[in-house]
Design a protein around this motif. Structure first.
Motif, short mmCIF file in Angstrom:
data_model
loop_
_atom_site.label_atom_id
_atom_site.label_comp_id
_atom_site.label_asym_id
_atom_site.label_seq_id
_atom_site.Cartn_x
_atom_site.Cartn_y
_atom_site.Cartn_z
N LYS A 45 31.26 46.44 47.45
CA LYS A 45 32.13 46.84 46.33
C LYS A 45 31.61 48.10 45.68
O LYS A 45 32.38 48.98 45.27
N ASN A 46 30.27 48.19 45.57
CA ASN A 46 29.70 49.38 44.95
C ASN A 46 30.01 50.64 45.75
O ASN A 46 30.15 51.72 45.21
N LEU B 115 40.77 40.79 51.17
CA LEU B 115 41.22 42.12 50.74
C LEU B 115 40.05 43.08 50.57
O LEU B 115 40.16 44.27 50.88
N ILE B 116 38.92 42.57 50.08
CA ILE B 116 37.80 43.47 49.86
C ILE B 116 37.24 43.97 51.20
O ILE B 116 36.83 45.12 51.33
N MET B 117 37.29 43.12 52.21
CA MET B 117 36.80 43.54 53.52
C MET B 117 37.76 44.55 54.14
O MET B 117 37.33 45.49 54.80
N ARG B 118 39.05 44.36 53.91
CA ARG B 118 40.03 45.34 54.40
C ARG B 118 39.81 46.68 53.71
O ARG B 118 39.84 47.75 54.33
N ALA B 119 39.57 46.61 52.39
CA ALA B 119 39.33 47.84 51.63
C ALA B 119 38.08 48.55 52.15
O ALA B 119 38.05 49.77 52.26
N TYR B 120 37.08 47.76 52.50
CA TYR B 120 35.85 48.36 53.00
C TYR B 120 36.07 49.00 54.36
O TYR B 120 35.56 50.09 54.64
N PHE B 121 36.82 48.34 55.20
CA PHE B 121 37.09 48.92 56.52
C PHE B 121 37.84 50.25 56.37
O PHE B 121 37.52 51.24 57.03
N SER B 151 46.31 45.69 47.48
CA SER B 151 45.01 45.94 46.86
C SER B 151 44.90 47.43 46.61
O SER B 151 45.07 48.24 47.52
N ILE B 152 44.59 47.78 45.37
CA ILE B 152 44.51 49.21 45.03
C ILE B 152 43.34 49.86 45.75
O ILE B 152 43.44 50.99 46.22
N TYR B 153 42.23 49.13 45.86
CA TYR B 153 41.09 49.67 46.61
C TYR B 153 41.50 49.97 48.04
O TYR B 153 41.22 51.04 48.58
N CYS B 154 42.15 48.99 48.65
CA CYS B 154 42.53 49.13 50.06
C CYS B 154 43.50 50.28 50.22
O CYS B 154 43.36 51.12 51.12
N ARG B 155 44.50 50.34 49.34
CA ARG B 155 45.51 51.38 49.42
C ARG B 155 44.90 52.75 49.26
O ARG B 155 45.18 53.69 50.00
#
Lengths: 469, 359
Positions: A45-46, B115-121, B151-155
């Motif tokens: 996340k960071n 979603l966080i893993m998708r955003a990271y990818f 997800s805003i991060y992912c987008r």
């Protein structure tokens, strides 16, 4: 016949205890695993955080908070967060709350009109000013009878689409806003995020971070510290896994303003306004089939003062229990309602059995034991053994959750802490819990007559470190 | 009943046993994590050694490794570091191009994770710095899919990847898909992202203009802000938009800022028309137009700006004063207005959610 009745009741109480132990065990295992995964993903996340954030209005309702309001605001100014404003709502205080705020911060009277999107008692004056590039707003209003009304006034004046509801005697840890806000960015369905409430008594702070977190020698304070650990880290983290949190603590919750306005804001008649709002949000979204999520962020930490005398603890818990009764009764449609899924079948039923009904069941259980003893139908050595291992189970889990605090962030164990935890756990089981059981019985009996009675709790100034940078 | 209670008794003993095991793990967690940290360095090292090979090739077992989030984390960190070394950049680009199918396979795998893993990818794809993909590339389609996840991060990261690919069609189609689904996105992020586009920005600006009506409001505002830096050649075409009196306030402001930077004297009458009395409740338009008029000297401009100095609104007064100063006009109250401090007021801040209609 009597024997059969005793057998049935004995099985019922045994199952009741066992059910609670199972919930704790399952909840703990899932919660610890989740916290471990969160720690691993924090690194991720960071990395992807970037400069994206959401703007937040921090609402601080204050009724006679002269002792603590200035340190609350000062700590908010130290928050590590991009865009936020501080909105203090002086709910008709009779002390110097508003005067102190106006003396310390350069606020001037503001007559700009605003829209009353949710109901609240009339607002008399609004003052605004900028401190360290942060907008501070002070609302002075007619007392609305409770915190819910003050929060509604804050919602009406707040300018941002997200808001935080907190108390006027708390310290929001500097990274709390950031850690809560991330959840909204991670998943657009999220409409509310609850944070972790920790006990600030005996803790010193510097620039929004705790410096010294030694356990207090006061058993009333320390047993509450252990209790908060158990409740927040176990139950909330576990419930989060199936979107089943029924309560986002009024001590710290971040909400999307739109959905809250959609359900009419906080209910001014509600004593447990935090739980009531969350349940209405659940009800609205489940009934309308709107995808949503309410998350729990254990790394979004808010430090609160807890009562430090047994009498004040009793007052607080009586009020909480009456609030719980009110919320549970208002939302009785959640009772065993398959339409509401795990929110009803797991979370609501847990609250129903182990919170709402607990005074009745425990009282009845106590009477049952006395009767069984009198009629010599109780195998008391075995009963004592069962109670003993049940108590041991509770103590071990309390120690687990105290020692696993490092899973949510920086945490220091001091010399002697483990022994203290064991000692205070015993005090909790032998003294505090029986006392709180009596308080809950009292609160249930006096529900109607004392529902809106708040009582005055003693406050102390929060400790700031005088260390230099 | 004794039998039943015995069962309960033994179950609670089992729970105590489990709890003690958990407690043991908690107490030794820090040691375990320290060991894991050392192991982490070894794992990161193994990826560094992988890239030191002459023609590194990802085998299926490596791909399976990368389906573990922590391995992906180490791999991406190493890739990111190497990408920043000029002497390594070319070889890294070759490596990435030769493994596009692998990224797509991983992308499909991660699209079913949290979603966080998708955003990271998606972030990893952005940081990998893949350039010059052609229109049919599956990577583009993959990132288009990622941009639509809730997800805003992912987008944001998926769009970042698309900007870094430098493919105009990829960006346009994604914006259209997002607009069609009425997904809102911060206009500033749109403008900043478009500025990071690695392909032909002029070509991008032209296609964005041609398809302008397909996009939602947030995207339109961001696009106009992008045009301000990279769309000066569109200054005659954009004027038609300003003629519409019902144009959304945010678009008007964006266009005013554009014409402040790319003055077109023929557009001046249209700009002046927005200073009319009928917009008096939309102070933002007046304030931004007052600023824009600094690029349009003339008596009519000066007259209007002098009137603005009398406004109740601080922003209007301030912008008008700054414009008059730029135009070298001597007005008695100019000094006073220029030296006014930012008022401690919320008159610009009443955020009315009700007025924010969905696009």
């Amino acid at each position: 016949m009597m024997q059969t009745i005793f057998t049935i009741l004995g099985i019922f109480f045994a199952l009741y205890m066992f059910g609670y132990a199972t919930f704790i065990m399952v909840g703990n295992l899932f919660a610890l695993w989740r916290l471990h995964r969160n720690l691993v993903r924090k690194n991720m996340k960071n990395q992807i955080d970037g400069n994206i954030s959401v703007p937040v209005s921090v609402l601080v309702p204050a009724y006679n908070e002269a002792e603590t309001i200035l340190s609350t605001i000062d700590n908010l100014l130290a928050a590590d967060f991009q865009t936020y404003e501080i909105v203090v709502i002086d709910d008709g205080s009779t002390d110097e709350t508003a005067k102190l705020v106006l003396e310390k911060y350069p606020l001037t009277r503001n007559t700009t009109p605003f829209q009353n999107v949710v109901k609240s008692a009339p607002i008399k004056e609004v003052y605004t000013g900028t401190v360290e590039n942060r907008l501070i707003t002070l609302i002075r209003k007619k007392n609305g009878g409770n915190k819910a009304d003050a929060l509604n006034a804050g919602i009406n004046v707040a300018k941002y689409p997200y808001f935080v509801a907190m108390d006027g005697d708390e310290i929001l840890q500097a990274d709390a806003l950031k850690n809560a806000a991330r959840n909204f960015l991670e998943d657009e369905k999220v409409i509310a995020v609850g944070g972790l409430i920790r006990v600030s008594n005996n803790v010193t702070f510097r620039k929004g971070y705790p410096l010294e977190t030694r356990m207090s020698k006061n058993p009333v304070i320390s047993t509450q510290r252990l209790e908060y650990n158990r409740a927040f880290m176990a139950s909330r983290v576990f419930s989060d896994m199936f979107n089943g949190n029924l309560n986002i603590s009024g001590g710290f919750g971040m909400f999307k303003k739109g959905p809250v306005i959609q359900v009419g804001g906080y209910d001014s008649n509600s004593v447990g306004e935090d739980m009531d709002l969350v349940m209405r949000l659940h009800h609205y979204h489940l009934s309308e089939n709107i995808p949503y999520a309410m998350r729990y962020a254990p790394d979004a930490v808010c430090w609160t003062q807890v009562p430090f005398t047994i009498k004040d603890l009793g007052k607080q818990r009586a009020r909480w229990h009456r609030g719980l009764i009110q919320s549970m009764w208002s939302h009785k449609n959640f009772f065993l309602n398959f339409r509401y899924g795990s929110v009803s079948l797991i979370s609501f039923m847990y609250y129903f059995l182990y919170e709402f009904m607990s005074p009745f069941i425990e009282l009845f259980g106590f009477l049952f034991i006395v009767l069984a003893l009198i009629t010599q139908t109780l195998n008391w050595p075995f009963a004592l053994l069962l109670v003993g291992i049940y108590g041991l189970f509770n103590i071990i889990n309390t120690v687990i959750f105290y020692t696993s605090n490092f899973l949510i962030g920086d945490f220091q164990m001091y010399k002697g802490d483990t022994l203290r935890v064991l000692g205070f756990s015993l005090v909790d089981i032998l003294v505090i819990r029986p006392y709180l059981f009596l308080i809950r019985v009292y609160a249930t009996i006096t529900y109607r007559s004392r529902l809106h009675s708040w009582g005055k709790l003693t406050r102390s100034k929060m400790e700031e470190s005088s260390e230099n940078t | 009943m004794d039998g039943f209670l015995s069962i309960i008794y033994w179950m609670i003993l089992v729970y105590i046993g489990l709890s003690l095991i958990v407690l043991f793990f908690i107490l030794t967690y820090k040691q375990l994590m320290l060991r894991k940290l050392k192991n982490q360095e070894k794992r990161q090292d193994s990826w560094r050694k992988f890239f030191e090979q002459k023609n590194p090739l990802l085998l299926q077992e490596d791909v399976e490794r990368l389906k573990n989030t922590e391995e992906l984390l180490y791999f991406t960190k190493v890739l990111q570091t190497l990408n920043q070394q000029p002497q390594k950049e070319e070889s890294i680009q070759e490596f990435i191009y030769s493994h596009v199918d692998t990224w797509v396979e991983l992308g499909n795998y991660y699209s079913n994770q949290s979603l966080i893993m998708r955003a990271y990818f998606a972030w990893g794809c952005k940081e990998a710095g893949i350039r010059q993909l052609n229109n049919n590339s599956e990577m583009i389609q993959l990132m288009q899919r990622y941009a639509l996840f809730p997800s805003i991060y992912c987008r944001n990261n998926a769009l970042g990847a698309l900007y870094s690919f430098g493919n105009v069609d990829g960006v346009i189609k994604t914006y259209q898909a997002l607009s069609e689904q009425k997904v809102t996105f911060n206009a500033r992020l749109v403008a900043a992202g478009l500025a990071d586009f690695t392909g032909d920005k002029r070509a991008l600006a032209d296609v964005l203009y041609d398809n302008f009506s397909d996009f939602g409001l947030d995207f339109q505002v961001g696009i106009i802000d992008f045009f301000r830096k990279n769309g000066g050649h569109l200054k005659h075409q954009l004027a038609d938009m300003l003629k519409d009196p019902s144009l959304n306030i945010e678009l008007v402001c964006a266009l005013m800022r554009y014409y402040g930077k790319h003055p077109v004297q023929e557009v001046k009458p249209i700009i002046l028309s927005w200073m009319s009395w009928k917009y008096r409740y939309q102070w933002e338009i007046i304030a931004v137009t007052a600023s824009t008029l600094a690029s349009y000297p003339g008596e009519d401009t000066v007259e209007l700006l002098k009137k603005c100095l009398q406004s109740d609104n601080w922003f209007i007064r301030k912008n008008a004063a700054v414009s008059l100063e730029i135009l070298n006009e001597e007005v008695p109250q100019l000094e006073a207005v220029l030296s006014e401090e930012h008022p401690e007021t919320i008159d610009q801040l009443t955020y009315d959610l009700a007025s924010k209609e969905p696009v």
